[in-house]
Design an enzyme around this catalytic site. Structure first.
Site, PDB file in Angstrom:
ATOM      1  N   GLY A   7      58.027  36.913  30.595  1.00 28.31           N
ATOM      2  CA  GLY A   7      58.868  37.562  31.603  1.00 28.31           C
ATOM      3  C   GLY A   7      59.571  37.294  31.861  1.00 28.31           C
ATOM      4  O   GLY A   7      60.797  38.679  32.158  1.00 28.31           O
ATOM      5  N   GLY A  20      51.637  35.387  26.945  1.00 31.38           N
ATOM      6  CA  GLY A  20      50.806  33.943  26.378  1.00 31.38           C
ATOM      7  C   GLY A  20      50.429  34.151  24.770  1.00 31.38           C
ATOM      8  O   GLY A  20      50.952  32.639  24.505  1.00 31.38           O
ATOM      9  N   LYS A  59      59.339  23.754  34.054  1.00 31.28           N
ATOM     10  CA  LYS A  59      58.334  22.440  33.395  1.00 31.28           C
ATOM     11  C   LYS A  59      58.631  21.841  32.238  1.00 31.28           C
ATOM     12  O   LYS A  59      58.374  22.817  31.240  1.00 31.28           O
ATOM     13  CB  LYS A  59      56.926  22.220  34.497  1.00 31.28           C
ATOM     14  CG  LYS A  59      57.252  22.454  36.475  1.00 31.28           C
ATOM     15  CD  LYS A  59      55.638  21.970  36.591  1.00 31.28           C
ATOM     16  CE  LYS A  59      55.535  21.968  38.071  1.00 31.28           C
ATOM     17  NZ  LYS A  59      54.354  22.454  38.859  1.00 31.28           N
ATOM     18  N   ARG A  89      54.035  49.531  28.523  1.00 22.08           N
ATOM     19  CA  ARG A  89      53.401  48.955  27.220  1.00 22.08           C
ATOM     20  C   ARG A  89      51.789  49.933  26.940  1.00 22.08           C
ATOM     21  O   ARG A  89      51.848  50.249  25.632  1.00 22.08           O
ATOM     22  CB  ARG A  89      52.217  48.102  27.750  1.00 22.08           C
ATOM     23  CG  ARG A  89      52.713  46.479  28.348  1.00 22.08           C
ATOM     24  CD  ARG A  89      51.259  45.749  28.918  1.00 22.08           C
ATOM     25  NE  ARG A  89      52.114  43.957  28.690  1.00 22.08           N
ATOM     26  CZ  ARG A  89      51.243  43.723  29.542  1.00 22.08           C
ATOM     27  NH1 ARG A  89      50.477  43.454  30.521  1.00 22.08           N
ATOM     28  NH2 ARG A  89      51.783  42.033  28.974  1.00 22.08           N
TER      29      ARG A  89
END
Length: 397
Positions: free
Chosen positions: A351, A374, A198, A41
């Site tokens: 990720g 996100g 999930k 980053r």
């Protein structure tokens, strides 16, 4: 998306002598001693900072780091290790300023790193008074932190409302361009790969994509739930039986559009979740009650690979099996290489996805690798990110 681009301002000679405030994403992992363990980053933020310096600006940069408590700065919250690494990359000293909200002394050609912005009271709630103070520090605000683009905070959103000029840095602009290419006017067929443990965590993503993509490949625990919905047995595999109705609805939406959710025809199973568990390839119709499905089978992997190679655009979020275990990595490996060999425009994020890309060495074959976890997921959900919205609004004003 129509936004002001910092690169254009620099090219037009509008940055020289100006006070430039850059919101970067310098939130890097650190070890127990505070040493940086991975600096991607920081390196990704350098082009914007160098662009501002080359243009003759007085440059201020800030970022969050970790999860500090607002109003309670601790040494562990400091951006000092980041400043040290930035200095090494830029070949210059990078001073760190604390208590900077009420004023910063910085001259053209100088660079300062403003201490962890999440320590400021009101940052996360996008406090207007704090936002206005930040905006008063600069002539030009540059948002270059896609990883925070889904959050409306003082240093990402509020300052953009009140700064004289608000624009997108090169990293954020590249994300905007890639997202537009993949979703707004994609080359067809558009194939999305959504995998994870999930359905519940990615249900809104699946519903959003079902209305747009030509093929929706599901993997991991999500695929197990879809297999159940298709009437297949999955043994003791991870799944969410209470969401069978939702999975069926996604399948039906796709079917009504002439699109598809391919259900695995073969799988790789084990009796235990372990790296050394013996792996067995079997037809999806032959899964036993004590089986764990840990990967798609080779037949399924090859069928999906063939479809990916014919795609016009590919969006990838999540490995399709337990790729960390050698015996259960073939599905993800096959998918990764198919994406690498495809002529499609490909965008990948998340990720685990980035870890798979690195493991199989296909970084240069993926068209665009998203830097925001996100934020990338919210784009897949069909949401307009706050950073995109405010920058577009300021450009139109």
């Amino acid at each position: 998306m129509n936004v002001i681009r910092f690169s254009d301002l620099c090219a037009q000679g509008l940055v020289a002598g100006k006070r430039v405030f850059i919101r970067a994403d310098l939130n890097v992992p650190q070890d127990a001693s505070g040493a940086i363990t991975e600096d991607t980053r920081i390196r990704a933020s350098m082009p914007c900072i160098q662009m501002a310096l080359d243009a003759g600006a007085a440059v201020m940069v800030t970022s969050h780091l970790g999860r500090p408590t607002e109003g309670a700065f601790k040494p562990a919250d400091s951006l000092a290790p980041v400043a040290l690494r930035m200095g090494e990359l830029l070949g210059r000293d990078v001073p760190v300023l604390a208590d900077w909200v009420d004023g910063v002394e910085v001259k053209p050609g100088q660079l300062v790193l403003l201490e962890n912005c999440r320590v400021n009271k009101g940052e996360k709630k996008n406090d207007e008074a704090l936002s206005r103070k930040m905006a008063a520090l600069c002539d030009i605000f540059v948002h270059d932190a896609f990883g925070t683009a889904h959050r409306a905070e003082a240093s990402t959103y509020g300052i953009a409302q009140f700064a004289p000029i608000a624009c997108a840095g090169p990293l954020l602009a590249a994300e905007m361009d890639a997202i537009s290419k993949a979703f707004l006017a994609p080359k067809r067929p558009l194939v999305a790969i959504v995998a994870g443990s999930k359905v519940s965590t990615k249900l809104t993503i699946l519903k959003s994509l079902a209305n747009n993509v030509d093929q929706l490949i599901v993997g991991g625990g999500i695929a197990n739930t879809f297999m159940l919905a298709a009437g297949l047995k999955i043994g003791k595999s991870l799944a969410e039986p209470d969401l069978l109705g939702e999975a069926t609805a996604v399948i039906e939406v796709m079917k009504a559009r002439g699109a598809a959710v391919p259900i695995p025809t073969d799988v790789v199973t084990a009796k235990a979740f372990a790296a050394d568990a013996p792996a067995t390839v079997k037809l999806a119709t032959e899964v036993e009650d004590d089986d764990l499905i840990l990967d798609i089978g080779p037949q399924t992997a090859q069928a999906l690979a063939a479809q990916l190679k014919l795609a016009g655009s590919i969006v990838w979020n999540g490995p399709v099996g337990v790729f960390e275990f050698a015996a259960f990595e073939n599905g993800t490996k096959t998918i990764a290489h198919a994406i690498a060999e495809s002529s499609a425009f490909s965008i990948a994020g998340g990720g685990d996805t980035l870890a798979a890309i690195a493991k199989y060495g296909i970084e240069k074959q993926v068209s665009y690798i998203s830097t925001g976890g996100g934020a990338f997921l919210e784009v897949l959900e069909g949401k307009t990110l706050p950073a995109f919205e405010v920058l577009a609004r300021r450009a139109a004003a």
